[in-house]
Design a protein around this motif. Structure first.
Motif, PDB file in Angstrom:
ATOM      1  N   PHE A 101      67.974  20.093  15.085  1.00 48.19           N
ATOM      2  CA  PHE A 101      66.902  19.856  14.119  1.00 48.19           C
ATOM      3  C   PHE A 101      65.604  19.663  14.893  1.00 48.19           C
ATOM      4  CE2 PHE A 101      70.649  18.648  11.777  1.00 48.19           C
ATOM      5  CZ  PHE A 101      70.369  18.997  10.461  1.00 48.19           C
ATOM      6  N   GLY A 102      64.515  20.283  14.430  1.00 49.80           N
ATOM      7  CA  GLY A 102      63.255  20.169  15.154  1.00 49.80           C
ATOM      8  C   GLY A 102      62.047  20.307  14.248  1.00 49.80           C
ATOM      9  N   ILE A 113      66.118  17.359  18.174  1.00 46.32           N
ATOM     10  CA  ILE A 113      67.297  16.541  18.468  1.00 46.32           C
ATOM     11  C   ILE A 113      68.536  17.401  18.232  1.00 46.32           C
ATOM     12  CG2 ILE A 113      68.631  14.513  17.775  1.00 46.32           C
ATOM     13  CD1 ILE A 113      66.070  13.087  17.162  1.00 46.32           C
ATOM     14  N   GLU A 114      69.451  17.336  19.167  1.00 48.28           N
ATOM     15  CA  GLU A 114      70.668  18.134  19.125  1.00 48.28           C
ATOM     16  C   GLU A 114      71.831  17.269  18.638  1.00 48.28           C
ATOM     17  OE1 GLU A 114      72.104  21.448  22.175  1.00 48.28           O
ATOM     18  OE2 GLU A 114      72.527  19.433  22.911  1.00 48.28           O
ATOM     19  N   ASN A 150      65.112   4.067  19.989  1.00 46.64           N
ATOM     20  CA  ASN A 150      64.013   5.028  19.913  1.00 46.64           C
ATOM     21  C   ASN A 150      64.487   6.400  19.444  1.00 46.64           C
ATOM     22  OD1 ASN A 150      61.357   5.884  20.194  1.00 46.64           O
ATOM     23  ND2 ASN A 150      61.659   6.535  22.323  1.00 46.64           N
ATOM     24  N   GLU A 151      65.624   6.877  19.975  1.00 52.45           N
ATOM     25  CA  GLU A 151      66.120   8.200  19.598  1.00 52.45           C
ATOM     26  C   GLU A 151      66.521   8.237  18.124  1.00 52.45           C
ATOM     27  OE1 GLU A 151      69.228   9.105  22.312  1.00 52.45           O
ATOM     28  OE2 GLU A 151      67.884   9.693  23.942  1.00 52.45           O
ATOM     29  N   HIS A 152      67.145   7.166  17.642  1.00 52.72           N
ATOM     30  CA  HIS A 152      67.538   7.124  16.239  1.00 52.72           C
ATOM     31  C   HIS A 152      66.325   6.982  15.322  1.00 52.72           C
ATOM     32  CE1 HIS A 152      71.513   6.481  17.988  1.00 52.72           C
ATOM     33  NE2 HIS A 152      72.044   6.704  16.803  1.00 52.72           N
ATOM     34  N   ARG A 222      73.520  14.366  20.873  1.00 57.03           N
ATOM     35  CA  ARG A 222      73.552  15.019  22.182  1.00 57.03           C
ATOM     36  C   ARG A 222      72.168  14.970  22.831  1.00 57.03           C
ATOM     37  NH1 ARG A 222      77.603  20.055  20.464  1.00 57.03           N
ATOM     38  NH2 ARG A 222      79.535  18.814  20.532  1.00 57.03           N
ATOM     39  N   ARG A 223      71.586  16.105  23.122  1.00 54.40           N
ATOM     40  CA  ARG A 223      70.301  16.129  23.831  1.00 54.40           C
ATOM     41  C   ARG A 223      69.139  15.859  22.873  1.00 54.40           C
ATOM     42  NH1 ARG A 223      70.257  21.837  26.783  1.00 54.40           N
ATOM     43  NH2 ARG A 223      71.139  22.442  24.757  1.00 54.40           N
TER      44      ARG A 223
END
Length: 304
Positions: A101-102, A113-114, A150-152, A222-223
């Motif tokens: 998703f981007g 985000i992968e 932060n990623e979430h 993932r990444r």
């Protein structure tokens, strides 16, 4: 540039639609698959396209590209379709059943985000009546990770942008029938899709039941490719015309109560108009003189 000037009215309308606006158009999403895909990824892309319609474009042909290594192909298709969101599906031995998703800003990749699919149930696997196409969903995010990691946080913002649909001033009660629920738990992200049913409750407020309609995903993170703080700030910048004007001397408390402060000029209390009473009126003429004479005679008798 002379080559950018429209020669027909149709071309002029097309360029006006692409031009920057104070209130931007609904964000379109392009959904595409890579060179190698699996049946799971292909069906997942179709199901997400069904949730996103009509603000989405589904590419059926394979696109041999790797977004984390080279994003020029995505940026080219973004300009072509005027899309600011993308979903890319791929499959390989190292990263099976992969979804990316981007978002794009100014036709350049902002963040992506992968996610890996661990478990998946398609729309056709769950036998129930579906929501109409273009229904604006209600988004629910559960889990402390969406507020602290932060990623979430970025994933929550990205999914909100992807599934939010058009901005509307109001929604009728019967239109609140589609619910997308995202749960972050033990390093995984669970996505569920429900249809809200309004049942009789014996009072004015209906009783709500949720019926799963699909698709349902169990994702693993993932990444990630996150934008810098400066780029995020530039992307979130609003024009001055859209910023609400601050009203002077108006404030709100924690409960939303509105308070106003009035500024008045200094008043002369000597000239202040008060309520008139008969006992305070000044008497004029012979009646007043008689009253004064009576008062003086009373005073003299008291002295004697």
């Amino acid at each position: 540039l002379p080559w950018a000037k429209p020669k027909t009215k149709r071309a002029k309308r097309f360029l006006d639609n692409r031009a920057p606006k104070l209130t931007e158009n609904v964000k379109n999403a392009m959904i595409m698959k890579g060179g190698n895909t699996s049946m799971t990824v292909t069906q997942a892309l179709k199901d997400i396209y069904a949730l996103k319609k009509p603000s989405a474009v589904l590419y059926k042909k394979k696109n041999i590209t790797r977004p984390f290594e080279d994003s020029t192909s995505l940026e080219f298709f973004s300009k072509k379709t005027d899309s600011s969101l993308f979903l890319f599906g791929s499959h390989n031995k190292k990263r099976p059943n992969n979804l990316i998703f981007g978002r794009l800003f100014d036709f350049h990749v902002l963040d992506m985000i992968e996610l890996g699919i661990e478990k998946y149930n398609s729309l056709s696997d769950i036998k129930s009546s579906k929501c109409p196409e273009g229904t604006k969903p209600m988004l629910v995010f559960a889990g402390d990770a969406f507020d602290h990691e932060n990623e979430h946080k970025c994933l929550k913002s990205l999914l909100t942008d992807f599934f939010r649909g058009p901005v509307v001033p109001s929604v009728r009660l019967a239109g609140l029938e589609h619910v997308l629920h995202f749960t972050a738990l033990e390093g995984k992200i669970y996505m569920r899709s429900y249809r809200s049913l309004l049942k009789k409750s014996g009072c004015r407020t209906p009783r709500i039941e949720l019926e799963e309609i699909g698709p349902s995903f169990d994702f693993i993170l993932r990444r990630t490719h996150l934008a810098s703080d400066d780029l995020y700030k530039t992307a979130h910048k609003q024009p001055k015309a859209l910023k609400p004007k601050k009203k002077k001397n108006i404030s709100h408390d924690t409960f939303g109560t509105k308070f106003g402060r009035l500024h008045m000029q200094k008043q002369d209390l000597a000239k202040l108009q008060t309520r008139k009473m008969k006992g305070l009126r000044k008497r004029r003429g012979p009646a007043a003189a008689a009253v004064v004479a009576g008062e003086t005679s009373l005073k003299t008798t008291e002295v004697e």
